[in-house]
Design a protein around this motif. Sequence first.
Motif, short mmCIF file in Angstrom:
data_model
loop_
_atom_site.label_atom_id
_atom_site.label_comp_id
_atom_site.label_asym_id
_atom_site.label_seq_id
_atom_site.Cartn_x
_atom_site.Cartn_y
_atom_site.Cartn_z
N LEU A 172 0.80 -1.16 -0.01
CA LEU A 172 0.06 0.15 0.07
C LEU A 172 0.92 1.35 0.09
O LEU A 172 0.60 2.23 -0.86
N PHE A 173 1.96 1.27 0.71
CA PHE A 173 2.77 2.40 0.67
C PHE A 173 3.41 2.70 -0.54
O PHE A 173 3.47 3.99 -0.89
N GLU A 174 3.60 1.81 -1.31
CA GLU A 174 4.28 1.87 -2.75
C GLU A 174 3.21 2.64 -3.41
O GLU A 174 3.74 3.74 -4.18
N LEU A 175 2.07 2.09 -3.66
CA LEU A 175 1.04 2.66 -4.62
C LEU A 175 0.55 4.02 -3.89
O LEU A 175 0.46 4.87 -4.83
N GLU A 176 0.43 4.20 -2.75
CA GLU A 176 -0.12 5.62 -2.21
C GLU A 176 1.06 6.57 -2.45
O GLU A 176 0.57 7.66 -3.17
N SER A 177 2.20 6.28 -2.08
CA SER A 177 3.24 7.14 -2.09
C SER A 177 3.64 7.40 -3.71
O SER A 177 3.92 8.68 -3.94
N ARG A 178 3.37 6.60 -4.64
CA ARG A 178 3.77 6.80 -6.06
C ARG A 178 2.66 7.45 -6.86
O ARG A 178 2.75 8.21 -7.69
#
Length: 499
Positions: A172-178
């Motif tokens: 989730l962190f990867e998708l939200e931050s990107r």
Amino acid sequence: MKDRNTEDSERAQISRRRLVKYAGLGATLVAASPLATGGPAWADDDERKQGKPGDSRNRAWRAGDHHVHSEYSGSFDTKTTPPKFQKGGDAVYPIVTNAIMAKNFGLSWAMCTDHGGPTHSKINLEQAYPDLLRSRILVPEVLQFWGMEFDAPALDHHTLMIPHHADEAQQLFELESRFAKLDPFPADPGRDTEAKMVEFLKAAKGMPRQPLVIAHHASRSATGLGVYGQDTPREFRNGNNAAPEIYIGFEGAPGHQAAPLNGGARGSYGSHPTYGGFDQMTARVGGLWDSLLGEGRRWWITATSDSHVHWTRGGSDFWPGEYSKTYVYARQDYADIMDGLRNGRIWVGTGDLITSLDVTLSNQGREATTGETLTVNRRNRTDVDIEIRFRPLQGKNGNGERPEVRRVDLITGQVTGPNANLDADTNPTTKVVARFGPRDWRKQGDEYVIRHTLRNVESDLYARVRGTSTDEAEPLADGKESPWDDLWFYSNPVFVQLR
């Protein structure tokens, strides 16, 4: 689908009235007793669990909600660098409170979907996720998915549902931050484009464990019937084309259904209303949903609470499961719930008008059910037999009532393939082909059964079912009436393919 039994929900140990009183005050842990020390609490990989996608053993209709907010839908002070986050700025309840209430109102699964904002990806990772893990321990009866209400580039909010596995928080962190349009600080206008949304969907498609994306309150910004706002038919088509197994549908019945109880618009649809509590894209026969289905798209509808603040505390919401439910035909494990959502084994309802709905199409010994495709040989008999089974509520719903089904409608439309007009929002072939009242169904155990035959089917088509507690031939535009007096259920489609 025959001989299915819905899973009996475990009754709460304290009264519903006491739960509502305690909820959000920190005393909700009372309702979680006895505390569990095992179960599906930590982020174990569901691939190790029994059963594989497509294996129907131990499946049942399991009610859930994929759009629930916690106190981590907060506010941001952007006068500081980095922005300062304040819990409870928008929604107010702890994650565990939502899980307890979901359990109380009969949900088997739920999902925490908090709002994003500047640098929110870090808040999710470092603060909200540990609370989710604790909630999984305290309320193991409810499968609690991780994800967020994604700030979709160029669109309104969407569910971003992450598969349950050891690295779910990092995914989730990867998708939200990107990709979340509000996550950058300072703001980045390049994040808010349709091209970025398609890039996000393609990135999600390329992940080893694929998430799900479902549009929220798709017509809340519409200003008229067919006059769309943030979400448009073109954007849905482009997104679904890019990742059809990721971008799978929209909320047929949006949340905030309790708003009329405090003088607001149902669904918080202030510019153009819902119809029987359902978004115009779903409720209008031959409208946008039917247009997408008529292309053969596997585009599904759901129903959610969008719970922020309960209506008894001045909000516009019901608790998860109190009014709206999304039923998925699945085993009680994370992977199969997501498989059911991805493949359309879904029906939705409001006010607990019914507790199960099975739609089965058959021809020459072959059968297909909700979300599936029935293949019919043109050279043989092309009549398609349809069986509809539904189970009325045996007890009382969240309003202390036992509603009754007054009518069930069978709706069909032709499947004619991709439409060159990406803005199309109608399917002129879609119609109500039969209406059934209490005299048309027969009781079989705890269920009611309706049978109908489509004679001499000559083209690819789909069939879907809806029902209501009202006398309205078509759902009327909603005003300030009580949502409990206007209940509907909708199946997702079964497809028929001629060969």
